[in-house]
Enzyme design. Structure first.
Site, mmCIF file in Angstrom:
data_model
loop_
_atom_site.group_PDB
_atom_site.id
_atom_site.type_symbol
_atom_site.label_atom_id
_atom_site.label_comp_id
_atom_site.label_asym_id
_atom_site.label_seq_id
_atom_site.Cartn_x
_atom_site.Cartn_y
_atom_site.Cartn_z
ATOM 1 N N SER A 1 33.195 22.226 22.680
ATOM 2 C CA SER A 1 33.273 21.131 23.697
ATOM 3 C C SER A 1 34.075 20.052 23.051
ATOM 4 O O SER A 1 33.913 19.162 23.758
ATOM 5 C CB SER A 1 31.775 20.617 23.922
ATOM 6 O OG SER A 1 31.015 19.966 22.891
ATOM 7 N N ASN B 1 21.106 17.099 18.990
ATOM 8 C CA ASN B 1 20.230 16.776 20.337
ATOM 9 C C ASN B 1 20.047 15.353 20.632
ATOM 10 O O ASN B 1 20.357 14.923 21.791
ATOM 11 C CB ASN B 1 19.240 17.679 20.497
ATOM 12 C CG ASN B 1 19.594 19.087 20.185
ATOM 13 O OD1 ASN B 1 20.490 19.453 20.203
ATOM 14 N ND2 ASN B 1 18.471 19.958 20.312
ATOM 15 N N THR C 1 31.122 2.305 68.440
ATOM 16 C CA THR C 1 29.922 3.192 68.395
ATOM 17 C C THR C 1 30.605 4.566 69.069
ATOM 18 O O THR C 1 31.149 4.628 70.016
ATOM 19 C CB THR C 1 28.635 2.811 69.004
ATOM 20 O OG1 THR C 1 29.010 2.783 70.448
ATOM 21 C CG2 THR C 1 28.165 1.460 68.478
ATOM 22 N N HIS C 2 30.137 5.558 68.311
ATOM 23 C CA HIS C 2 30.498 7.002 68.852
ATOM 24 C C HIS C 2 31.906 6.937 68.804
ATOM 25 O O HIS C 2 32.984 7.722 69.447
ATOM 26 C CB HIS C 2 30.226 7.421 70.127
ATOM 27 C CG HIS C 2 28.610 7.348 70.316
ATOM 28 N ND1 HIS C 2 27.759 8.372 69.927
ATOM 29 C CD2 HIS C 2 28.024 5.893 70.520
ATOM 30 C CE1 HIS C 2 26.552 7.821 70.190
ATOM 31 N NE2 HIS C 2 26.569 6.485 70.386
ATOM 32 N N SER D 1 57.040 11.939 54.884
ATOM 33 C CA SER D 1 56.977 13.520 54.763
ATOM 34 C C SER D 1 58.239 14.127 54.785
ATOM 35 O O SER D 1 59.586 13.249 54.783
ATOM 36 C CB SER D 1 56.714 13.727 56.634
ATOM 37 O OG SER D 1 57.260 14.859 56.915
ATOM 38 N N LYS E 1 57.674 9.301 59.554
ATOM 39 C CA LYS E 1 56.233 9.321 59.090
ATOM 40 C C LYS E 1 55.900 8.421 57.999
ATOM 41 O O LYS E 1 56.712 8.060 56.965
ATOM 42 C CB LYS E 1 55.762 10.654 58.764
ATOM 43 C CG LYS E 1 55.679 11.765 59.808
ATOM 44 C CD LYS E 1 54.645 11.690 60.683
ATOM 45 C CE LYS E 1 53.303 12.070 59.763
ATOM 46 N NZ LYS E 1 52.431 12.603 60.313
ATOM 47 N N GLU F 1 43.294 8.949 52.367
ATOM 48 C CA GLU F 1 43.254 10.268 52.472
ATOM 49 C C GLU F 1 42.681 10.889 51.254
ATOM 50 O O GLU F 1 41.693 11.603 51.150
ATOM 51 C CB GLU F 1 44.250 11.156 53.046
ATOM 52 C CG GLU F 1 44.548 10.932 54.246
ATOM 53 C CD GLU F 1 45.934 11.443 54.895
ATOM 54 O OE1 GLU F 1 45.920 12.218 55.565
ATOM 55 O OE2 GLU F 1 46.872 10.855 54.304
ATOM 56 N N TYR G 1 15.711 20.934 24.797
ATOM 57 C CA TYR G 1 17.270 20.947 24.765
ATOM 58 C C TYR G 1 17.681 22.527 25.068
ATOM 59 O O TYR G 1 17.175 23.294 24.405
ATOM 60 C CB TYR G 1 17.964 20.426 23.501
ATOM 61 C CG TYR G 1 19.705 20.731 23.709
ATOM 62 C CD1 TYR G 1 20.233 20.062 24.222
ATOM 63 C CD2 TYR G 1 20.111 21.761 23.141
ATOM 64 C CE1 TYR G 1 21.724 19.866 24.404
ATOM 65 C CE2 TYR G 1 21.706 22.046 23.132
ATOM 66 C CZ TYR G 1 22.367 21.114 23.876
ATOM 67 O OH TYR G 1 23.759 21.168 23.851
ATOM 68 N N LYS H 1 28.808 16.518 30.223
ATOM 69 C CA LYS H 1 29.868 15.813 30.126
ATOM 70 C C LYS H 1 30.986 15.408 31.067
ATOM 71 O O LYS H 1 31.486 14.757 31.373
ATOM 72 C CB LYS H 1 30.093 15.576 28.479
ATOM 73 C CG LYS H 1 29.160 14.853 27.564
ATOM 74 C CD LYS H 1 29.281 14.884 26.384
ATOM 75 C CE LYS H 1 28.818 16.384 25.912
ATOM 76 N NZ LYS H 1 27.307 16.755 26.128
HETATM 77 N N1 ARG Z 1 27.957 19.769 22.040
HETATM 78 C C1 ARG Z 1 26.460 19.913 22.375
HETATM 79 C C2 ARG Z 1 25.957 18.839 23.653
HETATM 80 O O1 ARG Z 1 26.895 18.409 24.251
HETATM 81 C C3 ARG Z 1 25.850 18.805 21.423
HETATM 82 C C4 ARG Z 1 24.406 19.258 21.157
HETATM 83 C C5 ARG Z 1 24.278 20.760 20.612
HETATM 84 N N2 ARG Z 1 23.035 21.072 20.035
HETATM 85 C C6 ARG Z 1 22.876 22.265 19.639
HETATM 86 N N3 ARG Z 1 21.667 22.477 19.234
HETATM 87 N N4 ARG Z 1 23.542 23.271 19.915
HETATM 88 O O2 ARG Z 1 25.124 19.351 24.360
#
Ligand code: ARG
Length: 464
Positions: free
Chosen positions: A22, A110, A155-156, A277, A283, A290, A317, A325
């Protein structure tokens, strides 16, 4: 560097490794990861697990990583690692040797990722609040410089009653103000310190969590380690608050797309936020608005993804949580971009006063005023409504407006009509009569503008 190789005998599969990593996403947390780690090292030293010398080395090592990240942001892009936590630990060990291996004592990724994300989000919330205030500043400036402009209220999507343009803008000011409040609430729930929860059951060493809380600038401590490592509610709160901001922005965008179309015409968007455009030379398209409207779908999607992600997860966890994320960062980036673009649109937009005044002339927008006139002469509203309906029908058949009907003709409909009816039908009366608190009468709107000005000056969270 793997942080968990010991019990494995086979190599990790390359496809899975890429899938599992990650770092490409969570490297955005690197400064928070370093901050959390530095505080944690202090707590370890206080618990007697690190010597003063080791603490000093760790502090120095972390500071070096931080300095490099700040000086050379592209450094991170070249690295590959499992995640930001392993990255920091690996660089630390590279630079200070064995003392670096002690940093993770009692800690888990964690509780580490939880503290990193909370630190990051607290700052991001304040940033979003500043952006919301800036947008409200633009709305207020525009409203204050156009206090005399009247536009049709709809309205509407049919012309309903005339309103002050400033009153219209202040409606959005209110929405963004509520959004600001909601973020305040979200901040409060994010401002809770999870470090010391370990993997799930708590830290096995006498870590002073209160010290960590103070050092990392949190208001409270999490009270349950299982919850602390698996709670993502504060992120959902944020994505939910952001979704509502996006809904408000999207409605504003939709209004301005319409109002800047020639069919409405009272708003003119700057060239700076429109595009052309490739085939139709005439245009000038409202792409900025948008895109804001379109991007609201993304943030709403992120909220749905988030809720789906959490639903059905067993405590505590699970790696599913790593997906949080991307949703959070995408929401933050989209929200910030849209708030910035909206500010430019408002700042550069022009109001076509004559188009506005043409737009409020016709279409029987003073029909309610005519009914109210009859009520003031003693007729019950329902009867007045019925009678005015008939007068409108009559005028429509003759293609004239209510103010063009003569007094004699009015009196054929009811003897209650006197020549003061034409005052009642005037635009000034239409707008001025709605003088209750919260109404569009100029005096009320002037007060609302002052009130808005005062509220912009205030803010619960310190503005960075
Ligand atoms: N990269 C992990 C996350 O974003 C961190 C925690 C990972 N913990 C684990 N026991 N694998 O959640």
């Amino acid at each position: 560097m793997k942080t968990w190789g010991g019990r494995f005998t086979e190599q990790i599969d390359a496809v899975f490794e890429r899938f599992n990593n990650s770092f490409g996403i969570d490297q955005r947390l690197i400064l928070e990861d370093i901050e959390g780690s530095a505080a944690y090292a202090n707590a370890l030293a206080k618990a007697g697990i690190l010597s003063q010398e080791e603490l000093k080395q760790i502090g120095k090592g972390l500071a070096e990583i931080k300095k490099r990240v700040e000086k050379e942001p592209e450094w991170l892009a070249r690295q590959s690692e499992e995640d930001v936590h392993s990255f920091v630990e690996a660089r630390l060990v590279e630079s200070i040797g064995d003392a670096g291996f002690k940093l993770h004592t009692g800690r888990s990724r964690n509780d580490q990722v939880a503290v990193d994300t909370r630190l990051y989000l607290k700052r991001a919330i304040i940033h979003a609040q500043v952006q919301l205030k800036s947008l409200n500043r633009e709305l207020l400036n525009l409203a204050k410089s156009h206090q005399d402009v009247v536009i049709p209220g709809y309205t509407h999507l049919r012309k309903a009653q005339p309103i002050l343009f400033a009153h219209y803008l202040l409606a959005y000011f209110e929405m963004f103000q509520r959004d600001h409040d909601r973020l305040e609430d979200c901040f409060r729930r994010t401002d809770v310190m999870p470090l010391g929860s370990g993997a799930l059951a708590g830290n096995g060493f006498p870590i002073d969590r209160e010290l960590l809380r103070i050092e990392l600038g949190f208001s409270q401590l999490t009270r349950n380690s299982l919850d602390a490592v698996s709670d993502r509610d504060y992120q959902v709160d944020f994505v939910s608050a952001a979704s509502l901001v996006m809904v408000h922005l999207s409605r504003l965008a939709e209004d301005l797309i319409l109002y800047s179309a020639p069919e409405f015409g009272f708003v003119e968007l700057s060239d700076a936020v429109t595009s052309g455009s490739s085939i139709m030379p005439q245009k000038k398209n409202p792409d900025s608005l948008e895109l804001i409207r379109g991007k609201s779908a993304r943030v709403i999607g992120n909220l749905t993804s988030f809720l789906s992600l959490l639903k059905g997860l067993p405590l505590a966890y699970n790696k599913d949580l790593q997906e949080d994320k991307e949703l959070l960062f995408d929401t933050l980036d989209t929200l910030t971009d849209c708030l910035l673009v909206a500010q430019v649109v408002i700042r550069t937009m022009k109001i076509d006063r004559s188009a506005a005044s043409r737009a409020v002339q016709g279409d029987f927008m003073n029909a309610t005023d005519l009914a109210d006139y009859l009520v003031r002469k003693g007729l019950a509203f329902r009867r007045a409504h019925e009678l005015v309906g008939k007068i409108v029908l009559h005028c429509e058949s003759r293609s004239i407006q209510l103010q063009e009907l003569s007094l004699t003709e009015y009196q054929k409909f009811s003897s209650l009509f006197g020549d003061d009816v034409f005052i009642a039908l005037s635009l000034e009366n239409s707008v001025g009569a709605r003088s209750v608190a919260g109404g569009t009468a100029p005096a009320r709107v002037a007060e609302a503008l002052e009130q808005a000005e005062r509220s912009l000056g205030k803010g619960g969270v310190p503005l960075g």
